[in-house]
Design an enzyme around this catalytic site. Structure first.
Site, PDB file in Angstrom:
ATOM      1  CG  HIS A   7      -0.358   0.012   2.540  1.00 18.51           C
ATOM      2  ND1 HIS A   7      -0.075  -1.155   3.206  1.00 18.51           N
ATOM      3  CD2 HIS A   7       0.037   1.002   3.375  1.00 18.51           C
ATOM      4  CE1 HIS A   7       0.463  -0.880   4.389  1.00 18.51           C
ATOM      5  NE2 HIS A   7       0.549   0.438   4.510  1.00 18.51           N
ATOM      6  CG  HIS A  79       3.711   4.513   5.525  1.00 23.48           C
ATOM      7  ND1 HIS A  79       2.811   5.066   6.397  1.00 23.48           N
ATOM      8  CD2 HIS A  79       3.240   3.263   5.267  1.00 23.48           C
ATOM      9  CE1 HIS A  79       1.850   4.189   6.661  1.00 23.48           C
ATOM     10  NE2 HIS A  79       2.079   3.089   5.984  1.00 23.48           N
ATOM     11  CD  GLU A 130       3.409  -0.442   7.321  1.00 24.17           C
ATOM     12  OE1 GLU A 130       2.774   0.202   6.449  1.00 24.17           O
ATOM     13  OE2 GLU A 130       2.855  -0.900   8.342  1.00 24.17           O
TER      14      GLU A 130
HETATM   15 CO    CO Z   1       1.037   1.241   6.310  1.00 23.77          CO
END
Ligand code: CO
Length: 135
Positions: A7, A79, A130
């Site tokens: 994502h 992020h 991440e």
């Molecule tokens: Co995330």
């Protein structure tokens, strides 16, 4: 090491306004808001087929995105998240290679209930990365 892009997370000052633009202007498949108080955010998932966009709005005191929105009040990309098969091995290899893992360096349970960790944005050209474990 990294697998697919899971994502892209965008911090927004107002989830309803932001998600309406994705739904009405961009014609995206926009989900319902999900409050994640233990992560300090309310999130809306947008499925774009090959990945997801996650709109994040602060929830409660001490939200992890509050500081970001204080500096970027209009919102912005917060992020990107890549999948890894073994997050502990990934962390070890990254630290050995000179990258910094945020916090105490140990994986935590992320917003999807899977082990995650974050890498220092200064080590990745200003991008907060991440890593999320998917087996
Ligand atoms: Co995330």
């Amino acid at each position: 090491m990294i697998g697919r892009l899971n994502h892209i997370a965008i911090a927004v000052p107002d989830l309803a306004t932001a998600s309406a633009k994705y739904r009405d202007l961009l014609g995206a498949q926009v989900g319902q808001p999900i409050a994640l108080p233990e992560h300090g955010v309310t999130v809306i998932f947008i499925d774009t087929g090959n990945t997801k966009v996650e709109l994040l709005e602060p929830l409660g005191e001490g939200s992890p995105i509050a500081g970001f929105l204080a500096k970027t009040p209009g919102g912005g990309m917060h992020h990107i998240c890549f999948e890894v098969a073994d997050i502990t091995a990934a962390a070890r290899a990254l630290v050995a290679g000179g990258a910094r893992v945020l916090g105490d360096g140990e994986p935590k349970t992320g917003a999807h209930g899977l082990p995650v960790l974050f890498l220092h944005p200064k080590d990745f050209d200003g991008t907060l990365i991440e890593l999320e474990q998917h087996r």
